[in-house]
Design a protein around this motif. Structure first.
Motif, PDB file in Angstrom:
ATOM      1  N   ALA A 141       0.810  -1.216   0.000  1.00 58.09           N
ATOM      2  CA  ALA A 141       0.000   0.000   0.000  1.00 58.09           C
ATOM      3  C   ALA A 141       0.840   1.261   0.000  1.00 58.09           C
ATOM      4  O   ALA A 141       0.438   2.285  -0.552  1.00 58.09           O
ATOM      5  N   GLY A 142       1.998   1.242   0.634  1.00 55.59           N
ATOM      6  CA  GLY A 142       2.826   2.431   0.682  1.00 55.59           C
ATOM      7  C   GLY A 142       2.121   3.577   1.386  1.00 55.59           C
ATOM      8  O   GLY A 142       1.350   3.387   2.326  1.00 55.59           O
ATOM      9  N   ALA A 143       2.366   4.788   0.923  1.00 55.81           N
ATOM     10  CA  ALA A 143       1.775   5.984   1.536  1.00 55.81           C
ATOM     11  C   ALA A 143       0.397   6.238   0.946  1.00 55.81           C
ATOM     12  O   ALA A 143       0.154   7.246   0.275  1.00 55.81           O
ATOM     13  N   THR A 144      -0.497   5.293   1.158  1.00 54.27           N
ATOM     14  CA  THR A 144      -1.866   5.417   0.651  1.00 54.27           C
ATOM     15  C   THR A 144      -2.839   4.961   1.728  1.00 54.27           C
ATOM     16  O   THR A 144      -2.448   4.333   2.718  1.00 54.27           O
ATOM     17  N   VAL A 145      -4.101   5.271   1.520  1.00 55.66           N
ATOM     18  CA  VAL A 145      -5.166   4.774   2.398  1.00 55.66           C
ATOM     19  C   VAL A 145      -6.284   4.231   1.515  1.00 55.66           C
ATOM     20  O   VAL A 145      -6.476   4.680   0.380  1.00 55.66           O
ATOM     21  N   LEU A 146      -7.001   3.252   2.039  1.00 62.27           N
ATOM     22  CA  LEU A 146      -8.156   2.695   1.334  1.00 62.27           C
ATOM     23  C   LEU A 146      -9.404   3.403   1.842  1.00 62.27           C
ATOM     24  O   LEU A 146      -9.735   3.328   3.027  1.00 62.27           O
ATOM     25  N   MET A 147     -10.070   4.111   0.948  1.00 61.79           N
ATOM     26  CA  MET A 147     -11.246   4.899   1.327  1.00 61.79           C
ATOM     27  C   MET A 147     -12.512   4.225   0.825  1.00 61.79           C
ATOM     28  O   MET A 147     -12.591   3.798  -0.331  1.00 61.79           O
ATOM     29  N   ARG A 148     -13.488   4.128   1.719  1.00 60.58           N
ATOM     30  CA  ARG A 148     -14.824   3.628   1.383  1.00 60.58           C
ATOM     31  C   ARG A 148     -15.827   4.715   1.752  1.00 60.58           C
ATOM     32  O   ARG A 148     -15.724   5.321   2.824  1.00 60.58           O
ATOM     33  N   TYR A 149     -16.812   4.943   0.884  1.00 60.80           N
ATOM     34  CA  TYR A 149     -17.795   5.981   1.196  1.00 60.80           C
ATOM     35  C   TYR A 149     -19.121   5.655   0.511  1.00 60.80           C
ATOM     36  O   TYR A 149     -19.167   5.045  -0.556  1.00 60.80           O
ATOM     37  N   THR A 150     -20.199   6.066   1.165  1.00 61.44           N
ATOM     38  CA  THR A 150     -21.533   5.784   0.643  1.00 61.44           C
ATOM     39  C   THR A 150     -22.513   6.808   1.177  1.00 61.44           C
ATOM     40  O   THR A 150     -22.237   7.527   2.147  1.00 61.44           O
ATOM     41  N   ASP A 151     -23.662   6.863   0.539  1.00 63.50           N
ATOM     42  CA  ASP A 151     -24.739   7.758   0.962  1.00 63.50           C
ATOM     43  C   ASP A 151     -26.047   7.156   0.477  1.00 63.50           C
ATOM     44  O   ASP A 151     -26.074   6.005   0.018  1.00 63.50           O
TER      45      ASP A 151
ATOM     46  N   GLN B  44      -5.987  19.587  -9.396  1.00 62.23           N
ATOM     47  CA  GLN B  44      -7.193  20.083  -8.731  1.00 62.23           C
ATOM     48  C   GLN B  44      -8.343  19.077  -8.780  1.00 62.23           C
ATOM     49  O   GLN B  44      -9.136  18.975  -7.851  1.00 62.23           O
ATOM     50  N   GLY B  45      -8.456  18.315  -9.873  1.00 64.07           N
ATOM     51  CA  GLY B  45      -9.553  17.357  -9.990  1.00 64.07           C
ATOM     52  C   GLY B  45      -9.548  16.321  -8.888  1.00 64.07           C
ATOM     53  O   GLY B  45     -10.604  15.864  -8.433  1.00 64.07           O
ATOM     54  N   PHE B  46      -8.365  15.921  -8.431  1.00 57.10           N
ATOM     55  CA  PHE B  46      -8.266  14.958  -7.337  1.00 57.10           C
ATOM     56  C   PHE B  46      -8.856  15.548  -6.059  1.00 57.10           C
ATOM     57  O   PHE B  46      -9.603  14.881  -5.332  1.00 57.10           O
ATOM     58  N   HIS B  47      -8.547  16.798  -5.767  1.00 55.44           N
ATOM     59  CA  HIS B  47      -9.029  17.418  -4.528  1.00 55.44           C
ATOM     60  C   HIS B  47     -10.546  17.621  -4.568  1.00 55.44           C
ATOM     61  O   HIS B  47     -11.219  17.490  -3.546  1.00 55.44           O
ATOM     62  N   ALA B  48     -11.085  17.935  -5.759  1.00 53.54           N
ATOM     63  CA  ALA B  48     -12.543  18.064  -5.874  1.00 53.54           C
ATOM     64  C   ALA B  48     -13.225  16.732  -5.602  1.00 53.54           C
ATOM     65  O   ALA B  48     -14.245  16.662  -4.908  1.00 53.54           O
ATOM     66  N   ALA B  49     -12.654  15.639  -6.140  1.00 54.79           N
ATOM     67  CA  ALA B  49     -13.225  14.313  -5.895  1.00 54.79           C
ATOM     68  C   ALA B  49     -13.092  13.931  -4.426  1.00 54.79           C
ATOM     69  O   ALA B  49     -14.002  13.323  -3.839  1.00 54.79           O
ATOM     70  N   LEU B  50     -11.972  14.296  -3.796  1.00 58.57           N
ATOM     71  CA  LEU B  50     -11.776  13.979  -2.383  1.00 58.57           C
ATOM     72  C   LEU B  50     -12.775  14.731  -1.514  1.00 58.57           C
ATOM     73  O   LEU B  50     -13.340  14.172  -0.563  1.00 58.57           O
ATOM     74  N   TRP B  51     -13.012  16.003  -1.827  1.00 63.21           N
ATOM     75  CA  TRP B  51     -13.978  16.781  -1.038  1.00 63.21           C
ATOM     76  C   TRP B  51     -15.358  16.135  -1.095  1.00 63.21           C
ATOM     77  O   TRP B  51     -16.036  15.994  -0.077  1.00 63.21           O
ATOM     78  N   GLN B  52     -15.798  15.728  -2.302  1.00 70.65           N
ATOM     79  CA  GLN B  52     -17.109  15.086  -2.420  1.00 70.65           C
ATOM     80  C   GLN B  52     -17.147  13.776  -1.646  1.00 70.65           C
ATOM     81  O   GLN B  52     -18.131  13.468  -0.969  1.00 70.65           O
ATOM     82  N   ALA B  53     -16.081  12.996  -1.726  1.00 69.70           N
ATOM     83  CA  ALA B  53     -16.062  11.708  -1.031  1.00 69.70           C
ATOM     84  C   ALA B  53     -16.152  11.904   0.479  1.00 69.70           C
ATOM     85  O   ALA B  53     -16.899  11.201   1.173  1.00 69.70           O
ATOM     86  N   LEU B  54     -15.410  12.874   1.012  1.00 66.85           N
ATOM     87  CA  LEU B  54     -15.398  13.089   2.461  1.00 66.85           C
ATOM     88  C   LEU B  54     -16.718  13.631   2.979  1.00 66.85           C
ATOM     89  O   LEU B  54     -17.026  13.487   4.169  1.00 66.85           O
ATOM     90  N   LYS B  55     -17.521  14.253   2.126  1.00 64.86           N
ATOM     91  CA  LYS B  55     -18.787  14.822   2.558  1.00 64.86           C
ATOM     92  C   LYS B  55     -19.949  13.846   2.407  1.00 64.86           C
ATOM     93  O   LYS B  55     -21.109  14.236   2.526  1.00 64.86           O
ATOM     94  N   HIS B  56     -19.662  12.581   2.150  1.00 62.51           N
ATOM     95  CA  HIS B  56     -20.705  11.560   2.162  1.00 62.51           C
ATOM     96  C   HIS B  56     -21.150  11.284   3.598  1.00 62.51           C
ATOM     97  O   HIS B  56     -20.443  11.599   4.565  1.00 62.51           O
ATOM     98  N   ARG B  57     -22.308  10.673   3.712  1.00 64.48           N
ATOM     99  CA  ARG B  57     -22.866  10.409   5.040  1.00 64.48           C
ATOM    100  C   ARG B  57     -22.027   9.402   5.819  1.00 64.48           C
ATOM    101  O   ARG B  57     -21.923   9.485   7.044  1.00 64.48           O
ATOM    102  N   GLN B  58     -21.450   8.440   5.129  1.00 68.49           N
ATOM    103  CA  GLN B  58     -20.610   7.445   5.795  1.00 68.49           C
ATOM    104  C   GLN B  58     -19.283   7.348   5.057  1.00 68.49           C
ATOM    105  O   GLN B  58     -19.252   7.184   3.831  1.00 68.49           O
ATOM    106  N   VAL B  59     -18.195   7.452   5.807  1.00 67.49           N
ATOM    107  CA  VAL B  59     -16.848   7.387   5.238  1.00 67.49           C
ATOM    108  C   VAL B  59     -16.000   6.489   6.130  1.00 67.49           C
ATOM    109  O   VAL B  59     -15.969   6.660   7.357  1.00 67.49           O
ATOM    110  N   TRP B  60     -15.334   5.512   5.512  1.00 62.14           N
ATOM    111  CA  TRP B  60     -14.384   4.666   6.226  1.00 62.14           C
ATOM    112  C   TRP B  60     -13.014   4.837   5.581  1.00 62.14           C
ATOM    113  O   TRP B  60     -12.892   4.852   4.347  1.00 62.14           O
ATOM    114  N   ILE B  61     -12.000   4.954   6.398  1.00 64.87           N
ATOM    115  CA  ILE B  61     -10.626   5.000   5.910  1.00 64.87           C
ATOM    116  C   ILE B  61      -9.850   3.918   6.636  1.00 64.87           C
ATOM    117  O   ILE B  61      -9.800   3.896   7.876  1.00 64.87           O
ATOM    118  N   ASP B  62      -9.295   3.011   5.854  1.00 61.83           N
ATOM    119  CA  ASP B  62      -8.582   1.858   6.407  1.00 61.83           C
ATOM    120  C   ASP B  62      -9.411   1.147   7.468  1.00 61.83           C
ATOM    121  O   ASP B  62      -8.918   0.775   8.538  1.00 61.83           O
TER     122      ASP B  62
END
Length: 767
Positions: free
Chosen positions: A504-514, A577-595
């Motif tokens: 995995a290195g310097a990464t995290v596995l992100m799960r998100y849903t709404d 910038q496109g990565f940060h826009a996608a990250l903002w939307q993902a983090l604003k989901h109702r449920q977010v899991w990281i690792d």
């Protein structure tokens, strides 16, 4: 904001370069992403990206140097596109010994998913027991797969499409369904042939009444007249004129007249008129009085002066009258009102009414004249039995009439023939040698008003279409490539690059849903969770705490509640910038899991400024772990716990959106939510899963419980093999986690990578 995602697919042009062909154009370049061997990514892809192909006909392959490689993944439609969802609510349960039935029906009476029948016993069922009986009925439907989820009195039914069931978005209602058996008296509808006769020629007209009907409208048709009371429907107006089914038959050549006049209507006055009489003098043989009228006069007010020995004088105010003219009417003897000597006058006033002319446009007209020449016909005498009961059906040729509780033998005859019938038996003429269809059926044993279950539809049926499709990708070996959506060996669309590393290195596995429409995503499949690895790190935990401390009168400090939350800093690598826009939307989901742990993004996503030759940016945000730490002491003393109330408590239910978790015993079936209390006893857990394999983790009083099966089967209602034995005061935590989610080491590092990753890609959208 346009459709944003970490990984995007684009159609290829003739020169093999990405060419967006739908509305979802990227606003910024897209970065190379990192995957780890063993990862499974799940993400939503706009359906327009694969148009006009079906997702099940496509695969995802590796793509490198314009050559496709091994199959890495698949595409599929969301499960919600394969079923129709119906929601109903049970308002009450039957009483003891009552029989109830109902069915979900189309508006033309076709039964959907069978008829539910229930006979209550000597002990009235609870509403929950009645709900579970309905659930078992629909789950047991034979002709197509059906799943049912309950939440108190609310029931969600999903009928999966098959050769025998495809409802779509048809309008529905609650009806009585298929009734077995009849009741009441036997109806009668008979015919007797009188012989063959030659009829005179007739003219038949279609009679129409306009929808604009007001009180006072006058309708006239060939000598019949009716004045509307207001609120009638056109059919009521026609019936008052002797017309049924919009058809009127008269002797050929009859002169027809049909008129509709606005007419007038009256309204009661609402003013406050007054009148009084004061003695003035005596002039034999009369006493003279001065009549005074108040200034509030409107047309229709009725003024009267009466006394013994005289004729009552009455004045109805007109539109031109004033207080002066009305007073003058009574003061007609030298400016006074004359009353016989010794008689006491009485003056009264009533509000009366005003008459207005209607301004609407009523309509009554004839059309579609059909002439029937004289002919030889068979004449029958049709008899309707006197016993009419609601629900009886009467058949006469191609006409079918279902009796209501207001029908009589005359109204049944009129509905069957479409003409005015004044006496029964009545005559019916049919072409010579016509086969007569004339009979009646008993009323069904049950009807909706008396025997229908107290159930209502709470939502129109839903069949979801044009949803984003689900891409699922498995990375099995080290590589550096793009991903390609292919039909066979033909490439339809390619993605931004992905580097597959052994770890995995310097990464995290992100799960998100709404739930439902979220940004430009649309989550309609229960339990659908997006999952992707992103180049970011989580910093060490920081404690954020809050205290409630009070002070007594003698200066002593008393601690009330103390709560703490663990916060982590999420830091990305330098990206477009496109990565940060996608990250903002993902983090604003109702449920977010990281690792594997659940987080809430309360703060904003901060971009740290452009760095390096290509002016890439890092971003940071503070994440709060969803579990709060508390001393559970109320400010005014300890609260009453589940043990003192004799219940067990389900403290936490950590599951993806729309995945119901039930606790079931021989007596109850309860949908669990955080804080649910249940009586002590032995319970089975039931969990409905989506398309993803999940692992069940259950802790009773902080001890891991072995349910007999840890990994749940996708797309099933999973039942635990081992029951949970809960005593008073037991505390239960349930977690549904994705199987095989690895947790990486935590670190925090802000670096200038110069280039986010090593390779350059010459296209407009990829980096």
């Amino acid at each position: 904001m346009n459709f944003q995602h970490f990984l995007r697919f684009f159609r290829l042009a003739d020169d093999n370069e990405p060419m967006p062909v739908d509305e979802y154009l990227p606003q910024w370049r897209l970065n190379e992403l990192i995957a780890a061997v063993g990862d499974r990514w799940r993400l939503l892809v706009p359906k327009s990206t694969i148009y006009p192909y079906r997702p099940q006909d496509l695969v995802i392959r590796s793509y490198k140097n314009s050559v496709t490689g091994a199959v890495l993944g698949t595409l599929r439609a969301q499960a919600s596109e394969s079923y129709t969802e119906i929601r109903i609510r049970v308002r009450s349960a039957p009483a003891a010994n009552e029989y109830r039935q109902f069915a979900i029906e189309t508006m033309d009476g076709r039964v959907v998913l069978g008829t539910f029948r229930y006979q209550a016993g000597p002990v009235a069922p609870t509403r929950d027991e009645f709900v579970q009986a309905i659930r078992r009925h629909y789950e047991g439907y034979l002709y197509t797969p059906v799943t049912v989820d309950t939440d108190g009195p609310d029931i969600t039914i999903r009928g999966y499409h098959s050769d025998r069931f495809r409802l779509g978005n048809a309008a529905l209602r609650i009806g009585i369904g298929k009734v077995v058996g009849t009741r009441g008296v036997i109806p009668m509808l008979t015919h007797t042939k009188l012989g063959s006769v030659t009829t005179t020629a007739t003219d038949t007209y279609t009679v129409t009444v306009g929808e604009d009907i007001e009180s006072g409208n006058v309708y006239s048709l060939n000598g019949s007249s009716y004045t509307a009371a207001g609120g009638e429907s056109p059919d009521v107006i026609l019936s008052r004129l002797g017309v049924f089914n919009n058809s009127l038959t008269v002797a050929a050549g009859t002169s027809m007249t049909a008129t509709a006049l606005p007419g007038t209507y009256t309204l009661p006055n609402g003013n406050r008129p007054t009148i009084s009489a004061a003695y003035s003098s005596t002039s034999s043989p009369n006493d003279l009085y001065t009549v005074t009228v108040g200034a509030d006069v409107v047309a229709g007010n009725i003024y009267q002066l009466s006394a013994a020995g005289m004729t009552t004088r009455t004045k109805v105010a007109t539109a031109s009258d004033t207080a002066t003219t009305i007073a003058a009417f009574f003061n007609s003897t030298s400016g006074k009102a004359a009353v016989p000597i010794g008689a006491t006058p009485s003056v009264t006033v009533s509000l009366g009414v005003r008459q207005f002319t209607n301004t609407n446009n009523p309509q009554l007209y004839l059309s579609g004249k059909v002439n029937t020449p004289a002919a030889t016909v068979d004449r029958y005498l049709i008899t309707v039995g006197s016993a009419i009961q609601q629900g009886m059906k009467f058949y006469l040729q191609d006409k079918v009439v279902t009796a209501t509780d207001e029908d009589t033998i005359l109204t049944i005859a009129q509905k069957l023939t479409g003409r005015t019938i004044n006496v029964v038996p009545f005559v019916l003429d049919l072409p010579v040698s016509t086969v007569v269809n004339c009979y009646a059926e008993q009323a069904p044993r049950y009807n909706l008003a008396d025997d229908g279950a107290d159930v209502e539809l709470t939502a129109s049926p839903k069949r979801f279409t044009n949803l984003p499709v689900v891409a699922e990708i498995d990375f099995t070996s080290v590589d550096s490539c793009q991903l390609a959506i292919c039909k066979g060996s033909t490439v339809l669309a390619v993605s931004n690059p992905v580097r597959i590393r052994p770890d995995a290195g310097a990464t995290v596995l992100m799960r998100y849903t709404d739930e439902g429409e979220t940004f430009d995503y649309n989550y309609q499949e229960p339990g659908l969770v997006q999952q992707i690895r992103i180049p970011a790190t989580l910093g060490p935990a920081k404690l954020a705490q809050s205290d409630s401390v009070s002070q007594t009168l003698d200066g002593q400090y008393v601690r009330g509640t103390t709560e703490a939350e663990y916060q982590y800093t999420l830091t990305t690598l330098a990206m477009w910038q496109g990565f940060h826009a996608a990250l903002w939307q993902a983090l604003k989901h109702r449920q977010v899991w990281i690792d594997g742990r659940c987080f809430v993004a309360k703060s904003e996503l901060k971009q740290l400024g452009a760095i390096g030759a290509r002016r890439l940016e890092q971003s940071q945000t503070e994440l709060t772990e969803a579990n709060r730490v508390s001393n559970k002491r109320a400010f005014l003393g300890a609260p009453q716990g589940s043990e003192s109330t004799g219940y067990a408590q389900f403290l936490q239910i950590d599951a993806p959106e729309n995945l119901p978790v039930y606790v079931v015993s021989s007596d109850v079936c309860i949908r669990l939510r955080a804080g649910t209390l249940v009586p002590p006893g032995r319970y089975q857990l039931q969990i409905r899963t989506g398309n993803e394999a999940l692992e069940l983790r259950c802790y009773v009083n902080n001890v891991r419980y072995n349910p007999g099966r840890a990994v749940l089967t996708p797309d099933k209602l999973n039942r635990t093999e081992q029951d949970i034995l809960l005593g008073a005061g037991a505390v239960v935590t349930i977690q549904l986690v994705a199987a095989q989610v690895a947790v990486t080491a935590w670190s925090e590092e802000v670096t200038d990578t110069g280039r986010a990753y090593s390779e350059e890609f010459p296209t407009t959208y990829f980096e």
